[in-house]
Write a protein that holds these residues in place. Structure first.
Motif, PDB file in Angstrom:
ATOM      1  N   ILE A 294       0.986  -1.081  -0.048  1.00 51.18           N
ATOM      2  CA  ILE A 294      -0.069  -0.090   0.435  1.00 51.18           C
ATOM      3  C   ILE A 294       0.912   1.092   0.075  1.00 51.18           C
ATOM      4  N   ALA A 295       0.656   2.321  -1.363  1.00 49.82           N
ATOM      5  CA  ALA A 295       1.909   3.307  -0.827  1.00 49.82           C
ATOM      6  C   ALA A 295       0.836   4.348  -0.613  1.00 49.82           C
ATOM      7  N   ALA A 296       2.215   4.949   0.372  1.00 50.70           N
ATOM      8  CA  ALA A 296       1.871   5.733   1.277  1.00 50.70           C
ATOM      9  C   ALA A 296       1.277   7.474   0.385  1.00 50.70           C
ATOM     10  N   VAL A 297       0.152   7.268  -0.174  1.00 47.43           N
ATOM     11  CA  VAL A 297       0.109   8.589  -1.297  1.00 47.43           C
ATOM     12  C   VAL A 297      -0.398  10.023  -0.062  1.00 47.43           C
ATOM     13  N   PRO A 298      -0.533  10.005   1.294  1.00 47.01           N
ATOM     14  CA  PRO A 298      -1.377  10.672   1.848  1.00 47.01           C
ATOM     15  C   PRO A 298      -0.037  11.987   2.018  1.00 47.01           C
ATOM     16  N   ARG A 299       0.984  10.681   2.543  1.00 53.58           N
ATOM     17  CA  ARG A 299       2.607  11.162   2.815  1.00 53.58           C
ATOM     18  C   ARG A 299       3.039  12.149   1.711  1.00 53.58           C
ATOM     19  N   TRP A 300       2.049  11.606   0.332  1.00 56.68           N
ATOM     20  CA  TRP A 300       3.207  11.889  -0.315  1.00 56.68           C
ATOM     21  C   TRP A 300       2.979  13.501  -0.835  1.00 56.68           C
ATOM     22  N   LEU A 301       1.258  13.874  -0.955  1.00 54.34           N
ATOM     23  CA  LEU A 301       0.898  14.638  -0.699  1.00 54.34           C
ATOM     24  C   LEU A 301       1.201  15.539   0.370  1.00 54.34           C
ATOM     25  N   ASP A 302       0.748  15.032   1.210  1.00 50.34           N
ATOM     26  CA  ASP A 302       1.474  15.890   2.424  1.00 50.34           C
ATOM     27  C   ASP A 302       2.551  16.739   2.203  1.00 50.34           C
ATOM     28  N   ALA A 303       3.720  15.682   1.688  1.00 51.32           N
ATOM     29  CA  ALA A 303       5.011  17.239   0.935  1.00 51.32           C
ATOM     30  C   ALA A 303       5.197  17.694  -0.324  1.00 51.32           C
ATOM     31  N   ASP A 304       3.969  17.936  -0.633  1.00 50.76           N
ATOM     32  CA  ASP A 304       3.823  19.026  -1.784  1.00 50.76           C
ATOM     33  C   ASP A 304       4.107  17.875  -3.260  1.00 50.76           C
ATOM     34  N   ILE A 305       4.440  16.102  -3.559  1.00 50.85           N
ATOM     35  CA  ILE A 305       5.173  15.751  -4.641  1.00 50.85           C
ATOM     36  C   ILE A 305       3.540  15.558  -5.599  1.00 50.85           C
ATOM     37  N   PRO A 306       4.137  15.849  -6.767  1.00 47.93           N
ATOM     38  CA  PRO A 306       2.802  16.469  -8.049  1.00 47.93           C
ATOM     39  C   PRO A 306       2.554  14.543  -8.186  1.00 47.93           C
ATOM     40  N   VAL A 307       0.794  14.083  -7.885  1.00 40.85           N
ATOM     41  CA  VAL A 307       0.391  11.912  -7.910  1.00 40.85           C
ATOM     42  C   VAL A 307       0.017  12.161  -8.806  1.00 40.85           C
ATOM     43  N   GLY A 308       0.640  11.652 -10.039  1.00 38.53           N
ATOM     44  CA  GLY A 308      -0.743  11.220 -10.647  1.00 38.53           C
ATOM     45  C   GLY A 308      -1.455   9.641 -10.340  1.00 38.53           C
ATOM     46  N   LEU A 309      -2.714   9.517 -11.505  1.00 41.19           N
ATOM     47  CA  LEU A 309      -3.278   8.516 -11.176  1.00 41.19           C
ATOM     48  C   LEU A 309      -3.157   7.134 -12.266  1.00 41.19           C
ATOM     49  N   GLY A 310      -3.011   5.861 -11.928  1.00 37.80           N
ATOM     50  CA  GLY A 310      -2.482   4.764 -13.032  1.00 37.80           C
ATOM     51  C   GLY A 310      -3.796   3.601 -13.023  1.00 37.80           C
ATOM     52  N   THR A 311      -3.769   3.018 -14.191  1.00 37.58           N
ATOM     53  CA  THR A 311      -4.053   1.750 -14.483  1.00 37.58           C
ATOM     54  C   THR A 311      -3.155   1.114 -14.044  1.00 37.58           C
ATOM     55  N   ASP A 312      -2.152   0.913 -14.332  1.00 35.42           N
ATOM     56  CA  ASP A 312      -1.018  -0.026 -14.739  1.00 35.42           C
ATOM     57  C   ASP A 312      -1.606  -0.693 -16.058  1.00 35.42           C
ATOM     58  N   GLY A 313      -1.098  -2.340 -16.155  1.00 36.04           N
ATOM     59  CA  GLY A 313      -1.558  -2.006 -17.797  1.00 36.04           C
ATOM     60  C   GLY A 313      -2.827  -3.154 -17.589  1.00 36.04           C
ATOM     61  N   ALA A 314      -3.683  -3.590 -18.501  1.00 33.38           N
ATOM     62  CA  ALA A 314      -4.858  -4.416 -17.994  1.00 33.38           C
ATOM     63  C   ALA A 314      -4.444  -5.946 -17.929  1.00 33.38           C
ATOM     64  N   ALA A 315      -3.007  -6.788 -18.403  1.00 34.12           N
ATOM     65  CA  ALA A 315      -2.176  -8.069 -17.560  1.00 34.12           C
ATOM     66  C   ALA A 315      -2.460  -7.672 -16.618  1.00 34.12           C
ATOM     67  N   SER A 316      -2.163  -7.206 -15.985  1.00 32.51           N
ATOM     68  CA  SER A 316      -1.463  -7.017 -13.821  1.00 32.51           C
ATOM     69  C   SER A 316      -2.603  -6.179 -13.377  1.00 32.51           C
ATOM     70  N   ASN A 317      -4.395  -5.951 -13.815  1.00 34.05           N
ATOM     71  CA  ASN A 317      -5.475  -4.865 -12.768  1.00 34.05           C
ATOM     72  C   ASN A 317      -6.338  -5.230 -12.872  1.00 34.05           C
ATOM     73  N   ASN A 318      -7.483  -6.323 -14.192  1.00 35.33           N
ATOM     74  CA  ASN A 318      -7.257  -6.354 -14.902  1.00 35.33           C
ATOM     75  C   ASN A 318      -8.063  -5.565 -16.021  1.00 35.33           C
ATOM     76  N   ARG A 319      -8.222  -4.403 -15.973  1.00 38.54           N
ATOM     77  CA  ARG A 319      -9.303  -2.952 -15.933  1.00 38.54           C
ATOM     78  C   ARG A 319      -8.539  -2.374 -16.288  1.00 38.54           C
ATOM     79  N   LEU A 320      -9.154  -1.084 -17.372  1.00 36.41           N
ATOM     80  CA  LEU A 320      -8.481   0.047 -17.683  1.00 36.41           C
ATOM     81  C   LEU A 320      -9.628   1.026 -17.014  1.00 36.41           C
TER      82      LEU A 320
END
Length: 447
Positions: A294-320
């Motif tokens: 589990i990535a610590a996304v709230p801590r990234w945002l608290d540090a003002d790191i720009p953050v985007g969201l991705g699906t990764d590929g359909a082979a490891s998700n399995n949805r886009l």
């Protein structure tokens, strides 16, 4: 002067019940409209004012809809849609080495990439994704597929340190990728970045060269980073330094670097990335499916790191499906941090729109509904039984709706989805037949 003469021409005037512009942050507007001309947002404001100002060729009434910026899938492998469901229930390294890389070695071709990307683009457009950042081989085939479908793409010039059907080595992959970039320079829907696969799969010499090219050509760099705890241990054993220390030594740790996954960052590393101006991409469903953590996304945002969201590929998700990613991102943040208030809905929506645009250096053109920005828009219907009652549209977008509630999508001012139906240059029946053909070919190869 008669009012009809005073009106200025517009291609379309879109009138939603709610407008979620993403800038200013947290704004949710009612009684507003958006005018577009060509590929650009022309005007945004109260609907009655825009009606007095513009003469549209088309009025689009969206009486029970939220209109928001087109969603940005900040990391995927589009062609791998053809491998959807292959290699389930394996951790990352076994998934790559046992299920994915052998099949890619046998199957990968320009045809494989073009067909897989067509399928991926259709799936993403139907779910309100208007831009995808792709990391894969044969970028010319990828560019043709995305543009055929009328979708915006940021294509990785992908490099890995072992032979593939695409390139014998990293030098050949870079040369081919840069030639494709030159050939597609004038296509407004396509841009490029450099994409070394990961620190564990690319050597020092190649990473140094990528750092040099990034500076010379003003290109971003996207790389898989600390997706698993094993990567830190292996890097220390092999190089005597962590992946971040190594990237820093090789000149890559700075503005323009986009790290994907980053599940296993320490507090010190988060502070370092913030200080250096590095951006990150969160792929929650893939991280869960591969048991990466589990990535610590709230801590990234608290540090003002720009953050985007991705699906990764359909082979490891399995949805886009970025609606699924938004919901998973919010819930993982809450349980991971042990705080129900972590990553509220509006913040998650930012990750899929303006946050992703900032992470990729594209905020001047994408990610929000403002005059002068690209007319990439998505409308979500909140008029079905399962979406009622609705007290807070932003909450509904993250916790209630799914991609099936997307009604209309515009890319560069062109309507690609109307009333939930794709307007495709390739028919759904053609795409379905394409997928079945590849299923049969892959099953034969597996025997």
């Amino acid at each position: 002067m008669p009012e009809s003469i005073a009106l200025q021409p517009a291609d379309a005037l879109i009138l939603p019940r709610w407008l979620l512009p993403m800038e200013p942050a947290g704004a949710l507007l009612t009684g507003h409209a958006v005018a577009i001309r060509g590929d650009t947002i022309l005007d945004v404001g109260p609907a009655d004012e825009l009606a007095r100002r513009w003469r549209p060729c088309e009025r689009v009434e969206l009486p029970d809809h939220v209109l928001l910026p087109g969603l940005i899938n900040a990391h995927t492998h589009a062609a791998m849609t053809l491998l959807r469901g292959i290699g389930d229930d394996l951790p990352l390294r076994r998934w790559l080495e046992e299920a994915i890389w052998p099949r890619e070695a046998a199957l990968m071709s320009e045809e494989f990439v073009y067909d897989g990307t067509l399928l991926a683009a259709a799936e993403m457009l139907r779910g309100g994704i208007t831009t995808a950042v792709d990391m894969y081989f044969y970028p010319e085939a990828t560019a043709r597929a995305f543009t055929t479908m009328g979708m915006r793409s940021v294509l990785g010039i992908t490099v890995i340190d072992f032979p593939t059907p695409y390139a014998a080595d990293a030098d050949e992959a870079l040369a081919k990728g840069l030639a494709v970039r030159d050939a597609w320079r004038d296509e407004p829907l396509v841009s490029f970045l450099l994409a070394p696969h990961a620190p564990y799969s690319v050597n020092d010499e190649t990473l140094e060269r990528i750092a040099t090219l990034a500076a010379q050509l003003d290109l971003p760099v996207q790389i898989h980073l600390l997706e698993t705890a094993q990567e830190r241990e292996e890097s220390l054993a092999r190089h005597g330094e962590t992946p971040l220390q190594r990237l820093d030594r090789l000149g890559l740790l700075g503005p323009g670097l986009v790290g994907v996954h980053a599940v296993h960052l320490t507090a010190h590393e988060i502070a370092l990335l913030a200080e250096r101006g590095v951006a990150l991409v969160h792929c929650p469903t893939s991280n869960m499916k591969l048991a990466s953590g589990i990535a610590a996304v709230p801590r990234w945002l608290d540090a003002d790191i720009p953050v985007g969201l991705g699906t990764d590929g359909a082979a490891s998700n399995n949805r886009l499906d970025l609606f699924q990613e938004m919901r998973h991102a919010a819930l993982l943040a809450k349980v991971g941090q042990g705080r129900a208030e972590a990553l509220p809905a509006i913040q998650v929506l930012e990750l899929a729109t303006i946050g992703a645009a900032r992470a990729l250096g594209l905020e001047h053109r994408l990610g929000s509904i403002r005059p002068g920005k690209a007319a990439d828009l998505v409308a979500v219907a909140l008029d079905t039984v399962e979406t009622q009652p609705c007290y807070a549209p932003c909450s509904h977008l993250v916790f209630v709706t799914g991609r099936e509630h997307v009604s209309d999508v515009w890319v560069a001012g062109q309507r690609r989805v109307v009333d939930g139906q794709l307007l495709l240059q390739e028919s759904n029946s053609y795409l379905t037949a394409l997928a079945q053909n590849w299923r049969q070919r892959i099953q034969l190869q597996n025997r």
